[in-house]
Design an enzyme around this catalytic site. Sequence first.
Site, PDB file in Angstrom:
ATOM      1  N   ASP B  52       0.782  12.725  31.270  1.00 58.85           N
ATOM      2  CA  ASP B  52       1.731  13.572  30.538  1.00 58.85           C
ATOM      3  C   ASP B  52       2.816  14.137  31.449  1.00 58.85           C
ATOM      4  O   ASP B  52       2.679  14.118  32.674  1.00 58.85           O
ATOM      5  CB  ASP B  52       0.985  14.770  29.921  1.00 58.85           C
ATOM      6  N   TYR B 110     -10.398  12.692  37.819  1.00 62.55           N
ATOM      7  CA  TYR B 110      -9.309  13.657  37.715  1.00 62.55           C
ATOM      8  C   TYR B 110      -9.662  14.899  38.515  1.00 62.55           C
ATOM      9  O   TYR B 110     -10.837  15.245  38.680  1.00 62.55           O
ATOM     10  CB  TYR B 110      -9.063  14.058  36.252  1.00 62.55           C
TER      11      TYR B 110
END
Lengths: 249, 249
Positions: B52, B110
Amino acid sequence: MRNLAFRLMYDGTDFHGWQVQPNGITVQECLQDAVQKILGVRENITGCSRTDAGVHANDFCCTLRTQSDIDCYRFVGALNAVLPDSVAVKSCKEMPYDFHPRYDCKSKRYLYRIWNSTSKNPFLKNYAWHYKSYLDAEFLNEQAQQFIGTHDFAGFCSSGSSVEDTVRTIFSCKVIRNGDEVDFYVEGDGFLYNMVRIMVGSLIEISEKRIEKDTLIAIIESKDREKAGRTAPPHGLYLDAVSYGEEEA
Amino acid sequence: MRNLAFRLMYDGTDFHGWQVQPNGITVQECLQDAVQKILGVRENITGCSRTDAGVHANDFCCTLRTQSDIDCYRFVGALNAVLPDSVAVKSCKEMPYDFHPRYDCKSKRYLYRIWNSTSKNPFLKNYAWHYKSYLDAEFLNEQAQQFIGTHDFAGFCSSGSSVEDTVRTIFSCKVIRNGDEVDFYVEGDGFLYNMVRIMVGSLIEISEKRIEKDTLIAIIESKDREKAGRTAPPHGLYLDAVSYGEEEA
């Protein structure tokens, strides 16, 4: 009249340095704008140092003389609420009226960060100098010890400075490797215009064999800017600590 | 036809994410521009993931199918010379023609960085979420273990995703304190749209007692987005590692 001392931290990337000037936004101007929003009057703020465009501060001291009786703790919160995210006020302390952040400073420590890898690091593009050739930090640390002591650093000063007394005392120097980063720490009673960046440039030129090892003392004594190394770029430089001895701000 | 796999690192601050889109500059577009400058033709580049706007990558894999016989090592240097400083190519490796960076990915890790201090940190303004209330990292680490295993994570997915299969396997979770920073690491075979940011938001809401402790498994099983926590902001998130098992790109 109260004399309030603030400790700041700032990311200098988007600033034209500390001091107010006509060509761009500065940290001093930002802070004066913030104080005006809170107190409703425009006051002058005095800094411990001028930092150049792109130079950062982990620790910076500045003072405001004010009639306001605003509580120190609340003032910190109010300033942080109106300042941009690139400037943080860490503390506020009331000092004697004659306390001056520049003249009363006993020592300043600078940090110069070098990203020393053939690969660039996108996260350090504004926060460290990318220097690709391998640096032997232990060897540079030995070489850096030549800076220690009281010297006339006239040759380690960029033109444009109006300072007349160019004698400064360096208390300590350290060059340390942390993975792919090489950090240069230097502490002294004061620094000339671009002095730390020329110190770093000189160490780099020793590494490049453009300056002969063990000749830094002779170069300092020559007071010849041409003999010292080039000026390292601003974005690796941090004012890391300012100290006032017993009367700590 | 060769199939070249690149490993990237990028600062997502100024990008509208990975994937080419009409409203702003993306990492994929930047890379395609760079390849066009070097090879003279516009080629499509395939990424391992969509990130994003504002999300970063310490490690990202993408592929280019090309007729060019350009040497891998030289290609890395040429790309880095024309790419903006916010994108770095770490390596290039020739892979079998059918290698696909998304479908062949065995695991992704992540990292979510939280700056956990009452004071803001100007240097982390784009690189960590500033969360002021104290977080008990050990307690959150225990709570995070509930994510581990194979679950239907439909409730940990923002609307706007077109994915039909919402079952994912989480291999490991860690919450670690480093000074004033709290880091959340999560590794799994894949992640849904905003899944990591909703996991972080849920842990934060456990800390805030808005979500009861030891109820994460029930919340996952409910598949109800309303029961999970809010979506943590993008700028603390990093795609930290992508792995392909034996046939490592």
